[in-house]
Every structure is written in structure tokens, then in C-alpha cells.
Design a protein around this motif. Structure first.
Motif, PDB file in Angstrom:
ATOM      1  N   TRP A 253       0.838  -1.200   0.000  1.00 47.77           N
ATOM      2  CA  TRP A 253       0.000   0.000   0.000  1.00 47.77           C
ATOM      3  C   TRP A 253       0.875   1.253   0.000  1.00 47.77           C
ATOM      4  O   TRP A 253       2.021   1.224   0.457  1.00 47.77           O
ATOM      5  CB  TRP A 253      -0.890   0.034   1.239  1.00 47.77           C
ATOM      6  CG  TRP A 253      -1.927  -1.035   1.290  1.00 47.77           C
ATOM      7  CD1 TRP A 253      -2.344  -1.848   0.270  1.00 47.77           C
ATOM      8  CD2 TRP A 253      -2.692  -1.413   2.443  1.00 47.77           C
ATOM      9  NE1 TRP A 253      -3.326  -2.699   0.702  1.00 47.77           N
ATOM     10  CE2 TRP A 253      -3.555  -2.464   2.036  1.00 47.77           C
ATOM     11  CE3 TRP A 253      -2.741  -0.974   3.770  1.00 47.77           C
ATOM     12  CZ2 TRP A 253      -4.454  -3.071   2.911  1.00 47.77           C
ATOM     13  CZ3 TRP A 253      -3.629  -1.573   4.635  1.00 47.77           C
ATOM     14  CH2 TRP A 253      -4.479  -2.614   4.213  1.00 47.77           C
ATOM     15  N   PRO A 254       0.332   2.367  -0.479  1.00 47.65           N
ATOM     16  CA  PRO A 254       1.076   3.631  -0.375  1.00 47.65           C
ATOM     17  C   PRO A 254       1.251   4.015   1.086  1.00 47.65           C
ATOM     18  O   PRO A 254       0.425   3.671   1.940  1.00 47.65           O
ATOM     19  CB  PRO A 254       0.188   4.631  -1.105  1.00 47.65           C
ATOM     20  CG  PRO A 254      -1.182   4.025  -1.082  1.00 47.65           C
ATOM     21  CD  PRO A 254      -0.983   2.549  -1.130  1.00 47.65           C
TER      22      PRO A 254
ATOM     23  N   GLU B  50      -5.959   4.919  11.231  1.00 46.60           N
ATOM     24  CA  GLU B  50      -5.686   3.973  12.310  1.00 46.60           C
ATOM     25  C   GLU B  50      -5.908   2.534  11.866  1.00 46.60           C
ATOM     26  O   GLU B  50      -5.194   1.627  12.300  1.00 46.60           O
ATOM     27  CB  GLU B  50      -6.563   4.289  13.517  1.00 46.60           C
ATOM     28  CG  GLU B  50      -6.195   5.595  14.202  1.00 46.60           C
ATOM     29  CD  GLU B  50      -7.102   5.893  15.371  1.00 46.60           C
ATOM     30  OE1 GLU B  50      -7.938   5.034  15.723  1.00 46.60           O
ATOM     31  OE2 GLU B  50      -6.976   6.996  15.951  1.00 46.60           O
ATOM     32  N   ALA B  51      -6.883   2.309  10.982  1.00 48.40           N
ATOM     33  CA  ALA B  51      -7.196   0.954  10.547  1.00 48.40           C
ATOM     34  C   ALA B  51      -6.185   0.410   9.554  1.00 48.40           C
ATOM     35  O   ALA B  51      -5.967  -0.806   9.485  1.00 48.40           O
ATOM     36  CB  ALA B  51      -8.595   0.922   9.928  1.00 48.40           C
ATOM     37  N   THR B  52      -5.553   1.304   8.770  1.00 47.16           N
ATOM     38  CA  THR B  52      -4.688   0.845   7.685  1.00 47.16           C
ATOM     39  C   THR B  52      -3.210   1.130   7.913  1.00 47.16           C
ATOM     40  O   THR B  52      -2.358   0.505   7.280  1.00 47.16           O
ATOM     41  CB  THR B  52      -5.095   1.521   6.366  1.00 47.16           C
ATOM     42  OG1 THR B  52      -4.896   2.947   6.487  1.00 47.16           O
ATOM     43  CG2 THR B  52      -6.549   1.224   6.035  1.00 47.16           C
ATOM     44  N   GLY B  53      -2.893   2.070   8.787  1.00 47.58           N
ATOM     45  CA  GLY B  53      -1.507   2.495   8.960  1.00 47.58           C
ATOM     46  C   GLY B  53      -1.028   3.434   7.875  1.00 47.58           C
ATOM     47  O   GLY B  53       0.139   3.845   7.871  1.00 47.58           O
ATOM     48  N   VAL B  54      -1.916   3.800   6.950  1.00 46.96           N
ATOM     49  CA  VAL B  54      -1.567   4.731   5.868  1.00 46.96           C
ATOM     50  C   VAL B  54      -1.833   6.152   6.353  1.00 46.96           C
ATOM     51  O   VAL B  54      -2.934   6.464   6.799  1.00 46.96           O
ATOM     52  CB  VAL B  54      -2.395   4.440   4.604  1.00 46.96           C
ATOM     53  CG1 VAL B  54      -2.112   5.491   3.521  1.00 46.96           C
ATOM     54  CG2 VAL B  54      -2.092   3.040   4.082  1.00 46.96           C
TER      55      VAL B  54
ATOM     56  N   LEU C 144      -6.545   3.156  -6.625  1.00 41.86           N
ATOM     57  CA  LEU C 144      -6.265   2.755  -5.241  1.00 41.86           C
ATOM     58  C   LEU C 144      -6.371   1.235  -5.115  1.00 41.86           C
ATOM     59  O   LEU C 144      -7.261   0.621  -5.702  1.00 41.86           O
ATOM     60  CB  LEU C 144      -7.261   3.422  -4.292  1.00 41.86           C
ATOM     61  CG  LEU C 144      -7.074   4.913  -4.034  1.00 41.86           C
ATOM     62  CD1 LEU C 144      -8.276   5.476  -3.269  1.00 41.86           C
ATOM     63  CD2 LEU C 144      -5.780   5.170  -3.258  1.00 41.86           C
ATOM     64  N   PRO C 145      -5.474   0.612  -4.348  1.00 41.90           N
ATOM     65  CA  PRO C 145      -5.521  -0.854  -4.193  1.00 41.90           C
ATOM     66  C   PRO C 145      -6.865  -1.314  -3.639  1.00 41.90           C
ATOM     67  O   PRO C 145      -7.414  -0.706  -2.715  1.00 41.90           O
ATOM     68  CB  PRO C 145      -4.389  -1.141  -3.208  1.00 41.90           C
ATOM     69  CG  PRO C 145      -3.446   0.024  -3.349  1.00 41.90           C
ATOM     70  CD  PRO C 145      -4.314   1.206  -3.643  1.00 41.90           C
ATOM     71  N   GLU C 146      -7.381  -2.406  -4.184  1.00 44.96           N
ATOM     72  CA  GLU C 146      -8.700  -2.892  -3.783  1.00 44.96           C
ATOM     73  C   GLU C 146      -8.755  -3.252  -2.304  1.00 44.96           C
ATOM     74  O   GLU C 146      -9.716  -2.908  -1.608  1.00 44.96           O
ATOM     75  CB  GLU C 146      -9.086  -4.112  -4.626  1.00 44.96           C
ATOM     76  CG  GLU C 146     -10.437  -4.697  -4.238  1.00 44.96           C
ATOM     77  CD  GLU C 146     -10.865  -5.861  -5.115  1.00 44.96           C
ATOM     78  OE1 GLU C 146     -11.694  -6.671  -4.640  1.00 44.96           O
ATOM     79  OE2 GLU C 146     -10.383  -5.962  -6.256  1.00 44.96           O
TER      80      GLU C 146
END
Length: 330
Positions: free
Chosen positions: A32-33, A60-64, A266-268
Motif C-alpha cells: 500500500w502507499p 488507524e485501521a490501515t496504517g496509511v 487505489l488498491p482494492e
């Protein structure tokens, strides 16, 4: 001022709480970016508060890491996402329809088809406010008056001129600017009325009514019929009397739904996690901003034309929503 401070403070609290973690944020998936940018809107409108509220949940959920760019609203958000100058944005569906078809004057004939729907946000009701001393009590009183409509590139700046034209209402002068700026000009006597469209309660309207005696401006049944015939993307509705402290009655409005959007590339799996995080933490979103109460998977049917990102559609279907295949596009 109190209500605006509470709402703004709650949203700011989410954003500020994330600042300490921002330097440590690492994407949960290394593919992921590391960071995304979100187009929001000018101060005084709901997007400026709503965007950081759901952005913090997604981060918070993705760390992105998610950062925010102040814009004029939906029109500019679409242009920026289309150009991939930001990856995330927020739009009203009427403006999105103009962008998809390339038939809004602001699109200059360009069909903007790299945008994808992520999740439903809330309804945007069109209504207005005037100081009581102006003796303006209805929209028809605005003939020959000076009015403010919010940012030129936002939903009110796009649709209110068209609505007034349909209703044969001809103000003497129309000004554009942020919600906060319009509120200040109204209180300073530079404007006779301020017409807007945003999630409710509109922060700028709440600020005005705490400081002055006001009249809220809504629509007659005849006006609503005229508008909905002319603009099928707009629907009739009603705001409860409790929406504002000084409304004193339900307000008859027209409105259109808002959706979060993202770029098609954007990644699925990233989009799936973002949408899942936002739609499964509705209580938290509502604590940050009242408009979040409508951010529910059940409102996915408010979108009938803008293709969903595959990651968003996957979560919607898991949540029990019917998303037709022709409304999903990579």
C-alpha cells in the motif's frame, strides 16, 4: 459559538490525537502507499470537519498516513482526484453526476471518469439564514438583495444560482466565499442573506444563531415541486425543528446525498479496509460530527450512477447491500 466549538473540537481531537502516531504510522500492507491526500473544503462547511474525522479512523485501521487539503468543495475535489493530485475526496452526487457526464459548466465538457464511489456520507439540505432585522422571511424576499452562497466551486455555489434562476428570484448581488466568511459578512450587514448546502447543523449557521436573532429560509411546496422537476438529482425532505436552536419549526428543504470518493487506481484491499473501518465505527464518527449519523452502509442505494471501487463494493455486499455489477468498475 458553543455548538460549533464542540463539533469542531471533537473533530480536531481525532485529528490531533493522530498527530502523535503519525510519524510511527506504517501501512499494514507493504504494497500500500505510505500516505494519501484527501480533498476537504473551506472552513465553515461540514467537509472541513467530517474529512479529518473519517480520515483518522481510516488511518488507524490501515496504517496509511492521511493528510488534508482545503479546497472549494466537491467540484475541486473531483478535479483533484481525477488528476490524482489527491487520492481521496468528498462530493455531492449532483456535482458528481455533472462530472461523470461532463455537462456542468465547471467541467468544461470533460467527462471525469477516474473517480470511484467509496461510501455514503450524509444528506446535504439546501436552506438559508437571514438576520431577523432584515425582515427577510422567505426566498421570494431575496429579489434585489445581496446574498452569499459559499465557495464558488462547492455544491451551493454550483446549484443555488440554478435554483434561484428556476424560481425567478433575482438578487442584486451574489458573493462567494467560505462559510465562515459568509457568516461574518451577514453579521456585518454586507449580506442580506446567506444560502448554503451542507451537512446539518451547518456550523456557520449555528454560529450566527448564537449571536443574533435570525430567520431560517426554506422552500414552499410549489418551490420544491419546481426544483425537483428541473433537477431530478435533488430530493425533497424536512429538517426537524430541533436541528437549530432558533428555527422554531421544521424546515422544508431539498437535498442531495454526499459520498466519499477515491481514485480508481487505489488498491482494492486498501479501499476495502478503509470503507470497512468507517462504516463499522459509526458511533465514533457520530461523536466527532453529527452528520456522521447517516454514514451507514444502508445508504449505499443513494448512489445510482457513480461506479463503486471494487474494494468498496466488496464490503457493501458483505454488509448486506445490493450493488449491481454494472455499478462496480476497476
Amino acid at each position: 459559538m458553543l455548538r460549533r466549538t464542540v463539533i469542531a473540537g471533537a473533530a480536531a481531537g481525532l485529528a490531533v490525537a493522530g498527530l502523535g502516531r503519525k510519524a510511527l504510522a506504517q501501512p499494514r500492507n507493504p504494497a500500500w502507499p505510505r500516505a494519501l491526500n484527501m480533498g476537504t473544503a473551506a472552513p465553515g462547511g461540514t467537509y472541513a470537519l467530517y474529512g479529518p474525522a473519517w480520515g483518522q479512523i481510516a488511518q488507524e485501521a490501515t496504517g496509511v498516513q492521511i493528510s488534508y487539503r482545503a479546497t472549494q468543495g466537491p467540484n475541486q475535489n473531483i478535479i483533484l482526484v481525477q488528476r490524482r493530485e489527491v487520492e481521496l475526496g468528498m462530493v455531492t452526487m449532483g456535482v458528481a453526476l455533472q462530472a461523470w457526464n461532463g455537462d456542468g459548466q465547471w467541467t468544461q465538457g470533460q467527462q471525469m471518469r477516474d473517480i470511484r464511489a467509496l461510501f455514503p456520507m450524509y444528506d446535504t439540505p439546501f436552506h438559508g439564514i437571514a438576520l431577523r432585522r432584515s425582515n427577510i422571511t422567505k426566498l421570494a424576499d431575496l429579489n434585489g438583495k445581496n446574498i452569499g452562497l459559499g465557495p464558488r466551486g462547492g455544491t451551493p455555489g454550483t446549484y443555488w444560482p440554478l435554483i434561484l434562476q428556476r424560481l425567478n428570484i433575482r438578487p442584486a448581488n451574489i458573493r462567494f466565499g467560505s462559510g465562515s466568511d459568509m457568516a461574518g459578512q451577514l453579521q456585518d450587514g454586507l449580506l442580506d442573506a446567506f444560502l448554503f448546502a451542507s451537512g446539518v447543523p451547518v456550523p456557520a449557521f449555528s454560529e450566527i444563531e448564537t449571536q443574533s436573532d435570525v430567520n431560517f429560509l426554506d422552500f414552499t411546496a410549489e418551490e420544491i415541486a419546481t426544483i425537483t422537476r428541473a433537477f431530478p438529482e435533488v430530493a425533497a425532505g424536512q429538517l426537524p425543528a430541533s436541528t437549530y436552536r432558533k428555527a422554531g419549526r421544521p424546515l422544508n428543504i431539498v437535498g442531495m446525498f454526499n459520498f466519499a470518493i477515491g481514485h480508481r487506481t487505489l488498491p482494492e484491499d486498501l479501499v476495502y479496509e478503509i470503507v470497512k473501518a468507517v462504516l463499522t465505527q459509526n458511533d465514533r464518527l457520530k461523536q466527532a460530527i453529527a452528520a456522521g449519523s447517516e454514514t451507514l452502509a444502508a445508504n449505499a442505494n443513494k448512489n445510482t450512477f457513480l461506479p463503486y471501487h471494487p474494494g468498496a463494493a466488496r464490503f457493501m455486499r458483505e454488509a448486506g447491500q445490493t450493488i449491481p455489477d454494472n455499478l462496480v468498475m476497476a
